[in-house]
Motif scaffolding. Structure first.
Motif: not given
Ligand code: ADP
Ligand code: MG
Length: 590
Positions: A516-522
């Motif tokens: 679920p975090l794939s589209a977040l920036d680091v």
């Protein structure tokens, strides 16, 4: 995208199919019956005209009685008005109840679509479902409103008319009846052909709907790749095919119509010649001939309209068939022996010898998952790592029972999920997927979907802060801002954070996160992780992860390879001992 998924194999009868509508028609049967009766009376009134004419021709006209002629004319006018009023009354009788029938059928379709397994939706093109919920239901309503009644009405009118004809002059009557046999033969032949074309046309409407839907949903891809031409071509081809099918339908209809109108005309012509000869010979009164011919003419419409009434009925039968193809799909069922006691022993989430094969997969392909043994201890966070296509999404979908295992079992705190009511499983387990879906509703409503009915403002704020979704407070109307298709567009990362908030808002016992975090920036990912770590403390979680930073959030990591769990251990252990894991974590593949 397939067309006639479960097209009934031959031997279907339109009548038998249409009788399946009875449960929906039952509540309005009285209205329909009265409406038909009113229409029969109205229609038979048209048969009284010739009798009045006969009386006028043989009486007042022959005797030069002007008052009598006026009386006859008034009588005809009165009859005409009464007929029109009765037909209007009939329409009023049926309009409302039939709108109700359509609405309840549509509601059932929608309810059913929510209850069939995910595998059903994997298999069916959404356009096919859309067209069944719209075009097909409209055809059914039209059928109940017109053809159903008018086939009865016309049948009754024709019977009464024929009786009148035979009573007036049975030889002329028989001349008129001569075309009946060839008509029946020809019409039944056309009906069979029409049924096939009608089915094809309605399936093609479904395919066309699918293309429109995909083009609208995928408009960015289409524009981005400059594919609008090829997409337009696909649409044009389909719509040309549909046009061809509709034309074939029209040609068939025209042919039926031609036969149905020509044969009776010929018979009427024959009767006219024969009757005139008889009048000249003095065997028949002029009034009787006038009455006879005007009865025959009055019957023309009931006979001619049978062609398109039959065609409409055929379309309705096809629509009914398509409707019930969806409704006949088995909904998700729950075992009767549902364990009433909730899970109590804190045993975490266990996979025991789980195997899974997609129901529509070819028999010769290996199962997607085999021999999965995995134990996620209570309060533990287990990361699931694996190459693309290794089955991570499939594995996570098994926990909330979006698909049922093909073999083995999954237990939550010791209870086999296959023995728990689905409702209960889905209360225990919260999910978030890589592709976050937001509905056309406010941000708050979208997030609170994941919680029970008594969740409030506080839970919402808590969930938003865990998911680092504080951007919500800067939206024009805060958590009341409308999002989804009809609202504000959010970025991929923003949507993922809302989906995550939805997953944690109910403070679930078990959490399943499919990347679920794939589209977040680091940077944001690190913040979400820090916050997640706090909630995950009390939650048993299975989290699909790609990046080392997400994996570090987990207590242990399971490596999925070729549909099996290849290794389980801490990040450090696997990094040291497992070449595939080390390769994946070094960015080898996503
Ligand atoms: N609905 C489906 N029907 C049939 N096969 C599917 C379906 N969804 C996924 N698969 C297949 O199952 C395999 C695993 O897919 P998936 O679980 O999505 O992998 P991952 O999430 O690890 O990338 C793939 O080979 C994919 O083609
Ligand atoms: Mg996946």
């Amino acid at each position: 995208m397939s067309t006639t998924l479960e097209s009934a194999a031959g031997g279907r009868s339109a009548v038998r199919t249409l009788t399946r509508l009875w449960p929906y028609v039952r509540p309005v049967r009285k209205r329909l019956f009265w409406a038909a009766l009113v229409a029969v009376v109205a229609s038979c009134m048209s048969l009284v005209f010739p009798l009045v004419l006969k009386w006028m021709v043989d009486g007042p006209v022959a005797e030069g009685d002007t008052a009598g002629v006026w009386l006859g004319a008034l009588l005809l006018l009165g009859l005409g008005v009464a007929e029109a009023l009765l037909f209007g009354f009939r329409r009023w009788l049926v309009a409302r109840p039939l709108a109700g029938v359509e609405a309840s059928m549509r509601a059932d379709l929608y309810r059913h679509l929510q209850r069939v397994p995910v595998a059903f939706h994997d298999r069916w093109a959404s356009g096919q479902l859309l067209s069944r919920g719209t075009t097909d239901l409209m055809l059914i309503r039209l059928f109940l409103a017109f053809p159903l009644t008018f086939m009865v009405v016309n049948g009754a009118t024709i019977l009464v008319g024929v009786a009148l004809l035979l009573a007036q002059d049975w030889t002329l009557g028989l001349v008129l009846l001569a075309p009946v046999v060839p008509l029946v033969v020809v019409v039944s032949y056309f009906e069979a052909r029409f049924a096939d074309v009608a089915r094809r046309a309605q399936d093609q409407v479904g395919d066309l709907t699918t293309v429109v839907e995909e083009s609208v949903l995928g408009i960015r891809i289409i524009k981005g790749f400059g594919r609008h031409r090829s997409q337009a071509r696909a649409f044009r081809d389909l719509s040309r095919t549909l046009r061809g099918t509709e034309l074939a339908k029209a040609r068939l209809l025209a042919a039926i119509w031609g036969v149905i109108t020509t044969l009776p005309e010929l018979a009427i012509g024959g009767a006219l010649v024969l009757g005139s000869v008889q009048v000249a010979d003095g065997d028949l009164s002029a009034g009787t001939l006038v009455a006879f011919l005007s009865t025959a003419l009055a019957l023309r419409w009931p006979v001619e309209s049978m062609g398109f009434l039959l065609a409409m009925s055929q379309e309705a039968a096809t629509a009914t068939e398509r409707y019930f193809e969806v409704l006949d799909a088995e909904p998700e069922s729950d075992p009767d022996t549902a364990a009433a006691s909730g899970p109590d022993a804190a045993d975490g989430m266990r996979f025991e010898g789980v195997s899974f094969r997609y129901p529509d997969a070819d028999d010769d392909t290996p199962p997607t998952l085999t021999g999965i043994d995995l134990h996620v201890r209570t309060g533990e966070t287990m990361a699931l790592v694996g190459a693309t296509g290794s089955g991570k999404t499939t594995l996570t979908a098994l926990v909330p029972r979006l698909h049922d295992v093909s073999g083995g079992r999954i237990t939550l705190d010791g209870e086999d999920i296959a023995h728990l009511p689905r409702q209960r499983v889905r209360e225990l387990v919260s999910v978030a997927f890589e592709e976050p879906t937001l509905f056309s509703a406010s941000v708050g409503e979208n997030v609170l979907m994941g919680a029970g009915p008594d969740a409030g403002e506080q839970d919402l704020d808590h969930a938003l802060s865990v998911a680092q979704a504080d951007f919500v407070h800067e939206l024009p109307q805060g958590a009341d801002t409308q999002v989804g298709e009809q609202g504000l567009s959010l970025s991929g990362g923003q949507r993922q954070r809302l989906a995550l908030a939805r997953a944690v808002v109910g403070r679930p016992r078990f959490l399943v996160l499919d990347d679920p975090l794939s589209a977040l920036d680091v940077h944001t990912e690190a913040l979400v992780e820090a916050a997640l770590r706090r909630v995950l403390k009390d939650t048993t979680a299975l989290v699909v992860a790609h990046r080392p930073s997400t994996v570090l959030l987990a207590d242990r990591v399971a490596l999925l390879s070729g549909g099996r769990i290849a290794a389980v251990g801490t990040h450090q252990e696997l990094l040291r001992d497992n070449a595939e894991y080390a390769w994946l974590m070094s960015g080898g593949s996503k």
